[in-house]
Design an enzyme around this catalytic site. Sequence first.
Site, PDB file in Angstrom:
ATOM      1  N   HIS A 161       9.993   5.127  -2.177  1.00 35.35           N
ATOM      2  CA  HIS A 161       9.306   4.528  -3.438  1.00 35.35           C
ATOM      3  C   HIS A 161       8.455   5.699  -3.919  1.00 35.35           C
ATOM      4  O   HIS A 161       7.213   5.780  -3.539  1.00 35.35           O
ATOM      5  CB  HIS A 161       8.599   3.360  -3.041  1.00 35.35           C
TER       6      HIS A 161
ATOM      7  N   THR B  66       0.885  -1.358  -0.068  1.00 35.47           N
ATOM      8  CA  THR B  66       0.043  -0.084   0.220  1.00 35.47           C
ATOM      9  C   THR B  66       0.793   1.149   0.072  1.00 35.47           C
ATOM     10  O   THR B  66       1.877   1.259   0.825  1.00 35.47           O
ATOM     11  CB  THR B  66      -0.862   0.106   1.158  1.00 35.47           C
TER      12      THR B  66
END
Length: 310
Positions: free
Chosen positions: A176, A120
Amino acid sequence: MRNDRKIGIIGAGHVGSHVGSALLFRGLCDQLVFLDTDSLKAKAQADDLQDMAGFVSRQTKVWAGDYSDLKDAGFVVVCASGPICKEDRLEELAESVRVMDEILPLLKESGFSGVTLVITNPVDLVARYLAVKLGLPWGRILGSGTNLDTARQVRELSRRTGAAQGSIQGMVLGEHGESQVSCWSQVSAGGVPIARLMETDPAWRGLDLGELEDAARGAGWGILCGKGSTEFGIGNSAAQILQAIQGDEGRVLPVSIPVDGKDGGVFASLPCVLGKNGVERILHPQLDPEEQARFDASLARMEEYWKTIQ
């Protein structure tokens, strides 16, 4: 007793379903359970994958269950997210934390004690949030991090040079997201550093590394805009990480962990040795001064966002 061949997937959307598909193709589970607030979707994904299981070599039971099914699972993959999706993943933080707050008490009550892999977004901050709230030992909760970003950088290098993706060793570290760092000092093909290749090989000469980095960073958003989701790459990235842990391989992959080696610290991607306990240890590459400065700036950026949820 923990069963490493039993895997739970929380979130039965595009990402969760493709994680499940990749796990089945690699023969990594005997039992695969989906959990989702949309029980009909979870059942549909489970039934579809159970159909697929008839065409792979290993028999696997796939079903839609509840959190009690996780008690003896070896792994849980957290894919659940809210409805928003932003080019800058950090802007998804508040909504993702809301979703995690719904999951946390259920996961705690389940008695699950295996390894947790978080997908997530924003993955570094969500993994940190779950690690703090669950109180799991260091290394047993990790984020998928820049494992996929590294593959995207390798893909772009392969397209431009003609070198096979499997022959290129890449490295993207940090967040990320928008502040990720392409560490060109660590990139090589067949063991030959990229700086040397750019001097001596016509296929590599003239590469614009800045443009390459932008292409790798923006690749996920481009896929999302073009088809509405990313799924194949992240599904197989997650399966590769789980395979390395399940098989106690000692494989080194860039995943998101507390970079200071302590519980509760800033999560970001560094190359990590993966084994039966999750992350066994961190390897610290020697970055050049510019890369180190950018890596430190990536950590600082995520720390600022972390403060907004404290």
